[in-house]
Design a protein around this motif. Structure first.
Motif, PDB file in Angstrom:
ATOM      1  N   GLU A   9      37.026  21.766  44.742  1.00 50.52           N
ATOM      2  CA  GLU A   9      37.307  22.914  44.554  1.00 50.52           C
ATOM      3  C   GLU A   9      38.615  22.846  43.287  1.00 50.52           C
ATOM      4  N   ARG A  10      38.244  23.296  42.316  1.00 54.08           N
ATOM      5  CA  ARG A  10      39.663  22.877  41.545  1.00 54.08           C
ATOM      6  C   ARG A  10      40.199  24.461  41.133  1.00 54.08           C
ATOM      7  N   SER A  11      39.948  25.731  42.177  1.00 57.30           N
ATOM      8  CA  SER A  11      40.774  26.553  42.400  1.00 57.30           C
ATOM      9  C   SER A  11      41.062  26.731  43.377  1.00 57.30           C
ATOM     10  N   THR A  12      42.315  27.555  43.290  1.00 56.86           N
ATOM     11  CA  THR A  12      43.715  27.837  44.270  1.00 56.86           C
ATOM     12  C   THR A  12      43.757  28.973  44.352  1.00 56.86           C
ATOM     13  N   ARG A  13      43.350  29.388  45.864  1.00 58.99           N
ATOM     14  CA  ARG A  13      44.070  31.284  46.020  1.00 58.99           C
ATOM     15  C   ARG A  13      44.871  32.227  45.234  1.00 58.99           C
ATOM     16  N   SER A  14      45.970  31.227  44.906  1.00 62.84           N
ATOM     17  CA  SER A  14      46.534  32.196  43.981  1.00 62.84           C
ATOM     18  C   SER A  14      46.272  32.524  43.133  1.00 62.84           C
ATOM     19  N   ALA A  15      45.895  31.196  42.077  1.00 62.39           N
ATOM     20  CA  ALA A  15      45.666  31.001  40.286  1.00 62.39           C
ATOM     21  C   ALA A  15      43.644  32.582  40.726  1.00 62.39           C
ATOM     22  N   VAL A  16      43.180  32.180  41.780  1.00 61.40           N
ATOM     23  CA  VAL A  16      42.159  33.104  41.599  1.00 61.40           C
ATOM     24  C   VAL A  16      42.345  34.777  41.751  1.00 61.40           C
ATOM     25  N   ARG A  17      43.281  34.715  42.852  1.00 61.60           N
ATOM     26  CA  ARG A  17      43.159  36.262  43.544  1.00 61.60           C
ATOM     27  C   ARG A  17      44.312  36.760  42.351  1.00 61.60           C
ATOM     28  N   LEU A  18      45.348  35.823  41.302  1.00 57.88           N
ATOM     29  CA  LEU A  18      45.836  36.598  40.050  1.00 57.88           C
ATOM     30  C   LEU A  18      44.532  37.254  39.057  1.00 57.88           C
ATOM     31  N   ILE A  19      43.588  36.001  39.203  1.00 59.50           N
ATOM     32  CA  ILE A  19      43.063  36.658  37.733  1.00 59.50           C
ATOM     33  C   ILE A  19      42.071  38.054  38.296  1.00 59.50           C
ATOM     34  N   LEU A  20      42.001  37.785  39.749  1.00 53.98           N
ATOM     35  CA  LEU A  20      41.130  39.284  40.450  1.00 53.98           C
ATOM     36  C   LEU A  20      42.147  40.261  39.995  1.00 53.98           C
ATOM     37  N   TRP A  21      43.650  39.824  40.772  1.00 59.26           N
ATOM     38  CA  TRP A  21      44.443  41.321  39.798  1.00 59.26           C
ATOM     39  C   TRP A  21      44.177  41.827  38.295  1.00 59.26           C
ATOM     40  N   ILE A  22      44.176  40.539  38.036  1.00 61.63           N
ATOM     41  CA  ILE A  22      44.143  41.145  35.864  1.00 61.63           C
ATOM     42  C   ILE A  22      42.907  42.119  35.992  1.00 61.63           C
ATOM     43  N   ALA A  23      41.940  41.704  36.450  1.00 65.49           N
ATOM     44  CA  ALA A  23      40.401  41.466  35.842  1.00 65.49           C
ATOM     45  C   ALA A  23      40.882  42.991  36.681  1.00 65.49           C
ATOM     46  N   LEU A  24      40.996  43.712  37.857  1.00 62.44           N
ATOM     47  CA  LEU A  24      40.431  44.295  38.337  1.00 62.44           C
ATOM     48  C   LEU A  24      41.832  45.609  38.050  1.00 62.44           C
TER      49      LEU A  24
END
Length: 305
Positions: A9-24
Motif C-alpha cells: 500500500e502506497r498511502s500513509t496515515r498522515s496523507a490520508v488524514r490530510l485528504i480526509l480533513w480537506i474533504a470533510l
C-alpha cells in the motif's frame, strides 16, 4: 500473472488524514483538485500499476493506450475512493446515484431472504457497502481480507465505525459459519469474485480474448449455501455521477454432489459465466477497471490451476 496480494500500500496515515480533513472541512470541489497531484504521483511512481493499467486499456480498447488514458484510469479510481468518504460521512446528497433494477435486492430484503452479492473490482463495490450502511435499507455483511490496504481501511472505519461491524473476516476461525448465520438472518453477504489468493483453487477463463485466472471459491460458496446470487456493478460516470446495476445471476447455483468430474465441469461453467458478465461491463466502462496488476495468465499457463 502477478500476485496482487503482495502489492504494498502506497498511502500513509498522515496523507490520508490530510485528504480526509480537506474533504470533510473544505468540501468536495477543493478535495477533487487534490486528485490531480495524486494521479500524477501514481503515474510517475507506481510503475507496476501504471504498466498494468496500460496493458488492460490496450486490450479492452483494441489499440495501444495513450498515457493520458492511463492518467484518466488512475484519476477515476482516486475519485471513487474520495466519494466513499462522503458516503460514509452521510453526505450522499453530494452524489448523483442512479440504481438500476434495485427491486432485485429490495424485494429479497423485504421478504427477509438472504442472498449473495457477487461483486468485483470493476467500479465501486464499496459504494454498495456505504449505501447499505447510510440508508439502512439493506442488511449487509462483507466477506473479505481486512488486512489488505490497512491504512485506508482503518481510517474509513474510524470515519464510520458501523462499517467495521459489517465485515466477516476470511482470517477468522469460522468465516463460513458466520456467512451461514448471516444468510439465515436475512442478510446480503457481499464478496468479490475476480481476484484469487495464491494457492486458491481457480478456473482459467477466456477474458477479453486472453486467459485469466478466476477463483472458484465464491461460486462454490454459492452452491454450498443454496441462496440466490446477484451481480452488482457500481459504475463511476465522472463528476458526481454513478450508475449502480444489479443483475440476477442465479436463483440457485447447483453442482452435482455425487459425480466429482461433473461437479468440476459445472463449477467451471458458472465461473466462466461470471467472467463473461464482468468482461461485458469492462468493455462498457473500461476506466472503472480497478485491478491494477497483471491480470492475465502467461501464454503457456496450464488450463486449470
Amino acid at each position: 500473472m502477478s500476485d496482487w496480494s503482495s502489492q504494498r500500500e502506497r498511502s500513509t496515515r498522515s496523507a490520508v488524514r490530510l485528504i480526509l480533513w480537506i474533504a470533510l472541512h473544505l468540501g468536495r470541489a477543493p478535495a477533487r483538485t487534490l486528485l490531480y497531484p495524486i494521479t500524477a504521483y501514481f503515474l510517475l511512481k507506481a510503475r507496476p500499476q501504471r504498466r498494468a493499467s496500460r496493458r488492460f486499456l490496450t486490450r479492452v480498447l483494441g489499440r495501444p493506450a495513450r498515457m493520458t488514458e492511463v492518467a484518466r484510469h488512475i484519476h477515476c479510481f482516486a475519485a471513487t475512493i474520495l466519494d466513499r468518504v462522503y458516503l460514509l460521512a452521510g453526505r450522499r446528497e453530494l452524489l448523483d446515484i442512479h440504481l438500476h433494477q434495485p427491486e432485485l435486492v429490495t424485494d429479497r430484503v423485504a421478504a427477509g431472504q438472504g442472498f449473495l452479492l457477487l461483486g468485483s473490482h470493476l467500479g465501486s463495490f464499496e459504494l454498495l457497502r456505504a449505501l447499505a450502511i447510510e440508508e439502512a435499507r439493506m442488511p449487509l455483511k462483507i466477506l473479505m481480507y481486512p488486512a489488505h490496504n490497512p491504512v485506508i481501511t482503518e481510517l474509513l472505519h474510524a470515519l464510520n465505525p458501523t462499517i467495521a461491524g459489517s465485515v466477516i473476516s476470511l482470517d477468522s476461525p469460522k468465516p463460513l459459519l458466520a456467512v451461514k448465520e448471516s444468510l439465515d438472518a436475512g442478510y446480503a453477504v457481499g464478496l468479490l469474485g475476480d481476484r484469487r489468493m495464491p494457492d486458491e483453487p481457480a478456473v482459467i477463463c477466456d477474458f477479453l480474448g486472453r486467459r485469466a485466472s478466476f477463483p472458484s471459491g465464491p461460486l462454490s460458496l454459492a452452491a454450498l449455501t443454496g441462496v440466490p446470487v446477484i451481480l452488482p456493478f457500481g459504475i463511476y460516470r465522472g463528476g458526481n455521477r454513478y450508475d449502480v446495476y444489479f443483475e440476477r445471476f442465479a436463483e440457485r447455483v447447483e453442482l452435482d454432489r455425487h459425480d466429482r468430474a461433473r461437479r468440476e465441469s459445472q463449477l467451471q461453467d458458472w465461473v466462466r459465466r461470471y467472467a463473461d458478465r464482468l468482461a461485458h461491463h469492462a468493455r462498457a466502462a473500461p476506466f472503472n477497471w480497478f485491478n491494477f496488476y497483471d491480470f492475465w495468465e502467461d501464454e503457456d499457463a496450464v488450463s486449470q490451476a
